[in-house]
Design an enzyme around this catalytic site. Structure first.
Site, PDB file in Angstrom:
ATOM      1  N   CYS A   1       0.830  -1.204   0.000  1.00  0.00           N
ATOM      2  CA  CYS A   1       0.000   0.000   0.000  1.00  0.00           C
ATOM      3  C   CYS A   1       0.869   1.261   0.000  1.00  0.00           C
ATOM      4  CB  CYS A   1      -0.927   0.010   1.219  1.00  0.00           C
ATOM      5  SG  CYS A   1      -2.296  -1.148   1.077  1.00  0.00           S
TER       6      CYS A   1
ATOM      7  N   HIS B   1      -1.499  -7.065  -7.759  1.00  0.00           N
ATOM      8  CA  HIS B   1      -0.104  -6.950  -8.196  1.00  0.00           C
ATOM      9  C   HIS B   1       0.285  -8.142  -9.049  1.00  0.00           C
ATOM     10  CE1 HIS B   1       0.465  -9.865  -4.942  1.00  0.00           C
ATOM     11  NE2 HIS B   1       1.688 -10.090  -5.387  1.00  0.00           N
TER      12      HIS B   1
ATOM     13  N   GLN C   1       4.103 -10.127 -10.762  1.00  0.00           N
ATOM     14  CA  GLN C   1       5.546 -10.239 -10.601  1.00  0.00           C
ATOM     15  C   GLN C   1       6.204 -10.299 -11.966  1.00  0.00           C
ATOM     16  OE1 GLN C   1       7.084 -12.762  -7.423  1.00  0.00           O
ATOM     17  NE2 GLN C   1       5.010 -13.399  -6.940  1.00  0.00           N
TER      18      GLN C   1
ATOM     19  N   LYS D   1      -9.824 -28.092  -8.706  1.00  0.00           N
ATOM     20  CA  LYS D   1      -9.208 -29.279  -9.285  1.00  0.00           C
ATOM     21  C   LYS D   1      -7.829 -29.458  -8.655  1.00  0.00           C
ATOM     22  CE  LYS D   1      -8.012 -32.552 -12.123  1.00  0.00           C
ATOM     23  NZ  LYS D   1      -8.610 -33.893 -11.952  1.00  0.00           N
ATOM     24  N   PHE D   2      -7.546 -30.658  -8.162  1.00  0.00           N
ATOM     25  CA  PHE D   2      -6.214 -30.960  -7.647  1.00  0.00           C
ATOM     26  C   PHE D   2      -5.408 -31.671  -8.725  1.00  0.00           C
ATOM     27  CE2 PHE D   2      -8.397 -30.192  -3.723  1.00  0.00           C
ATOM     28  CZ  PHE D   2      -7.418 -29.621  -2.922  1.00  0.00           C
ATOM     29  N   MET D   3      -4.239 -31.136  -9.012  1.00  0.00           N
ATOM     30  CA  MET D   3      -3.327 -31.807  -9.939  1.00  0.00           C
ATOM     31  C   MET D   3      -2.362 -32.618  -9.087  1.00  0.00           C
ATOM     32  SD  MET D   3      -4.131 -31.037 -13.055  1.00  0.00           S
ATOM     33  CE  MET D   3      -5.069 -29.785 -13.961  1.00  0.00           C
TER      34      MET D   3
HETATM   35  O1  LIG Z   1     -10.155 -39.810  -7.034  1.00  0.00           O
HETATM   36  P1  LIG Z   1     -10.013 -38.780  -5.939  1.00  0.00           P
HETATM   37  O2  LIG Z   1      -9.063 -39.206  -4.851  1.00  0.00           O
HETATM   38  O3  LIG Z   1     -11.323 -38.300  -5.404  1.00  0.00           O
HETATM   39  O4  LIG Z   1      -9.364 -37.514  -6.695  1.00  0.00           O
HETATM   40  C1  LIG Z   1      -8.056 -37.071  -6.544  1.00  0.00           C
HETATM   41  O5  LIG Z   1      -7.122 -37.869  -7.285  1.00  0.00           O
HETATM   42  C2  LIG Z   1      -7.277 -37.861  -8.700  1.00  0.00           C
HETATM   43  C3  LIG Z   1      -6.140 -38.646  -9.316  1.00  0.00           C
HETATM   44  O6  LIG Z   1      -4.881 -38.140  -8.978  1.00  0.00           O
HETATM   45  C4  LIG Z   1      -7.304 -36.422  -9.259  1.00  0.00           C
HETATM   46  O7  LIG Z   1      -7.656 -36.465 -10.622  1.00  0.00           O
HETATM   47  C5  LIG Z   1      -8.304 -35.549  -8.511  1.00  0.00           C
HETATM   48  O8  LIG Z   1      -8.182 -34.212  -8.964  1.00  0.00           O
HETATM   49  C6  LIG Z   1      -8.026 -35.632  -7.007  1.00  0.00           C
HETATM   50  O9  LIG Z   1      -8.944 -34.855  -6.295  1.00  0.00           O
HETATM   51  O1  LIG Z   2       6.444 -14.637  -4.496  1.00  0.00           O
HETATM   52  P1  LIG Z   2       5.168 -15.102  -3.827  1.00  0.00           P
HETATM   53  O2  LIG Z   2       3.936 -14.539  -4.465  1.00  0.00           O
HETATM   54  O3  LIG Z   2       5.192 -14.945  -2.341  1.00  0.00           O
HETATM   55  O4  LIG Z   2       5.162 -16.691  -4.087  1.00  0.00           O
HETATM   56  C1  LIG Z   2       4.316 -17.375  -4.959  1.00  0.00           C
HETATM   57  O5  LIG Z   2       4.751 -17.258  -6.316  1.00  0.00           O
HETATM   58  C2  LIG Z   2       6.017 -17.826  -6.629  1.00  0.00           C
HETATM   59  C3  LIG Z   2       6.236 -17.701  -8.121  1.00  0.00           C
HETATM   60  O6  LIG Z   2       5.222 -18.353  -8.865  1.00  0.00           O
HETATM   61  C4  LIG Z   2       6.111 -19.282  -6.176  1.00  0.00           C
HETATM   62  O7  LIG Z   2       7.438 -19.729  -6.324  1.00  0.00           O
HETATM   63  C5  LIG Z   2       5.683 -19.460  -4.720  1.00  0.00           C
HETATM   64  O8  LIG Z   2       5.651 -20.831  -4.397  1.00  0.00           O
HETATM   65  C6  LIG Z   2       4.307 -18.829  -4.521  1.00  0.00           C
HETATM   66  O9  LIG Z   2       3.909 -18.937  -3.175  1.00  0.00           O
END
Ligand SMILES: O=P(O)(O)O[C@H]1O[C@H](CO)[C@@H](O)[C@H](O)[C@H]1O
Ligand SMILES: O=P(O)(O)O[C@H]1O[C@H](CO)[C@@H](O)[C@H](O)[C@H]1O
EC number: 2.7.7.12
Lengths: 350, 350
Positions: free
Chosen positions: A54, A165, A167, A314-316
């Site tokens: 700020c 912001h 980076q 979504k979890f990767m």
């Molecule tokens: O099948 P689950 O455990 O509910 O789902 C989890 O594992 C999957 C496989 O890695 C992923 O595609 C989902 O995004 C994750 O939430």
């Molecule tokens: O610099 P920040 O915003 O604190 O940090 C964020 O962005 C970075 C760049 O993508 C990542 O490496 C960090 O893991 C994330 O927390």
């Protein structure tokens, strides 16, 4: 049985990286009882005397942030990349390859007010941001091979400060993703004598299945090979190679396009939509100054994590980390949702 | 100035994928005010009548989970991959490449009790898990090119059910990561006449900088090219190619090694340590049955997200998604911490 993309799992190739993504549209039916994100609400004050971004606040290192108007850029107080660093020793062992990395990390505030985001700023204010991106790019690209402008928005995307912001990380080398694109775009150009993304834009305009926003200067699509649920690409239609190629008109149209896209994102689940976004264009620096950039097309990529609602992402993980990217709705379904949601009026203004 | 890996940023090559990771050890000093994870506590009851993975509970689709002892495997009620699915039409456009994907998804419970995890199970109980992995692998590998056994542990890794379990996704094709490894391992073997990972194990045993656990059958290291803060590889020292190669003794030693590694993980930040882990070995199925697997070495990979404490994780966002992987402490620093933390007595037992 006839193949129907919205019902039958299949794989799609990302021609920019050569990797495949698994599309499993029937999977969105499964119930979700896992982690819920905090929905991002815009309940911040416009000024927070404890927030170092700020205007007028003193940062932990004792430097005072000036009382800026418009944008403000400063060197990251905890940079990942610094300029003065000794090079590691050479190794001829293929299993222990190590290479130098020099660079620079900057933080760029978009606006003095903490409670604004790109979709709630005016197009004129976004033009100021774009002009500053270009200033920064002009300066840094003379020295560095790669200037990565990127925004992490929302705590779900690891953003540790809610003030609007982005980076800018500059590198003395070409990182993995741009290096892959450089090779693939060059190979496509060698065969087709056209930039890959120009051909792609043309075909998306014919097929009309994945378009989100379309205007004379810019096309926003959910790419055919999108990995994240609502991933989009914002692609130049003017054969621009780098962000500092843009004319004044193209910049203004870009501001309008960014405002519309991010408004659609916010309206989709009625929340401040988290994402990581960034710009890709032809490499820079002394090393690439005289190389052809004919195969490149300037584009931005948005990677938003949300899948079904403001709190379910979504979890990767597991399969995705160990085997390949996997998505739960088709890019065409995502594009349709984004196309249909309002891009003019932000839900907070309704 | 002399190069010091723990002070000076640099890049390292992952020879299994050909991608580089940026190492920025000085960056761990930055303060963190972003998202905090919920620390995983083991406060579950051993039986939860609403959890479909518990013995005797009826799942949402009406099927009752049997009152199993040991492990229990069933077809995923919401599979990403199914067997009967029509193939997509061929496309000769390089920008719209689509390919078939058939497969199978199973869930495998490790133990009837919900409040156990691998580190709190006995080695004998883990042997039962390993034997079931092998049973499953034997069956599925006769049909599928790739059988991905993986465990998502903890809500930070997208795990939606706390009962100890893993998943097995089988694919009619080789996914991206194994395909990359297949090519790179083969190329290394063609040049060196040795499996890459056998050479790697040998050199890690000489260098002794990244070893976490070492016994006659298994080596656990933080790989030289690790991406996640406390990433490890658990590598066979017996030239095993696939998990179903293991002798009875090697299985027992594997159980002991898994117990020790996951105990170290839990003890590191005194929490149930989240991770995604999975097995990689030579491809399978009719297509690969007669191909040489000489270039492969069986190994497991652990990808844990935590960085500094039970609640502060590493986010792979912005720069990482758009440019390249980046880590904040060196693999040698991570290995030293994991080496020094107790691997025999779990903190809950102290
Ligand atoms: O099948 P689950 O455990 O509910 O789902 C989890 O594992 C999957 C496989 O890695 C992923 O595609 C989902 O995004 C994750 O939430
Ligand atoms: O610099 P920040 O915003 O604190 O940090 C964020 O962005 C970075 C760049 O993508 C990542 O490496 C960090 O893991 C994330 O927390």
């Amino acid at each position: 049985m006839q193949f129907v993309a919205t019902e039958h799992q299949h794989r799609r190739l990302n021609p920019l990286t050569g990797t495949w993504v698994l599309v499993c549209p029937h999977r969105t039916q499964r119930p979700w009882s896992g982690q819920q994100e905090k929905a991002q609400k815009n309940e911040l004050p416009d000024f927070d005397p404890t927030n170092p971004l700020c205007p007028g606040v003193t940062r932990p290192n004792g430097i005072q942030t000036p009382t800026y108007e418009g944008t403000y850029v400063f060197e990251n107080d905890f940079p990942a990349l610094v300029e003065q660093v000794p090079a590691p020793p050479n190794s001829d062992d293929p299993l222990f390859q190590i290479a130098p990395a020099r660079g620079n990390c900057r933080v760029m505030c978009f606006h003095p007010k903490s409670n604004l985001t790109l979709p709630t700023m005016t197009a004129a204010e976004i033009v100021v941001v774009i002009n500053e991106w270009i200033n920064q790019f002009n300066e840094l690209s003379s020295k560095y091979a790669w200037v990565q402008i990127f925004e992490n928005k929302g705590s779900a995307m690891g953003c540790s400060n809610p003030h609007p912001h982005c980076q800018i990380w500059s590198c003395s080398f070409l990182p993995t993703e741009p290096q892959l694109k450089q090779e693939r775009l060059r190979a496509y150009y060698a065969t087709n004598d056209r930039p890959l993304l120009s051909d792609y834009v043309e075909r998306e305009l014919q097929r009309r299945e994945r378009i989100v926003i379309e205007n004379p200067d810019w096309l926003v699509v959910v790419p055919f090979w999108a990995t994240w649920p609502f991933e989009t690409m914002l692609i130049s239609r003017n054969n621009n190679k780098r962000i500092n190629d843009l004319t004044v008109d193209q910049r203004y149209n870009l501001a309008v396009t960014i405002k519309e896209l991010t408004t659609k994102y916010d309206n989709l689940f009625q929340c401040s939509f988290p994402y990581s976004m960034g710009w890709h264009g032809a490499p820079t620096g002394p090393e690439h100054a005289h190389a052809s950039s004919a195969h490149w097309t300037l584009h931005a990529i948005y990677y938003p994590p949300l899948l079904r609602s403001a709190t379910v992402r979504k979890f990767m993980v597991g399969f995705e980390l160990l085997a390949m990217a996997q998505r739960d709705l088709t890019p065409e379904q995502a594009a349709q949702k984004l196309r249909e949601v309002d891009g003019k009026c932000h839900y907070l203004e309704k």
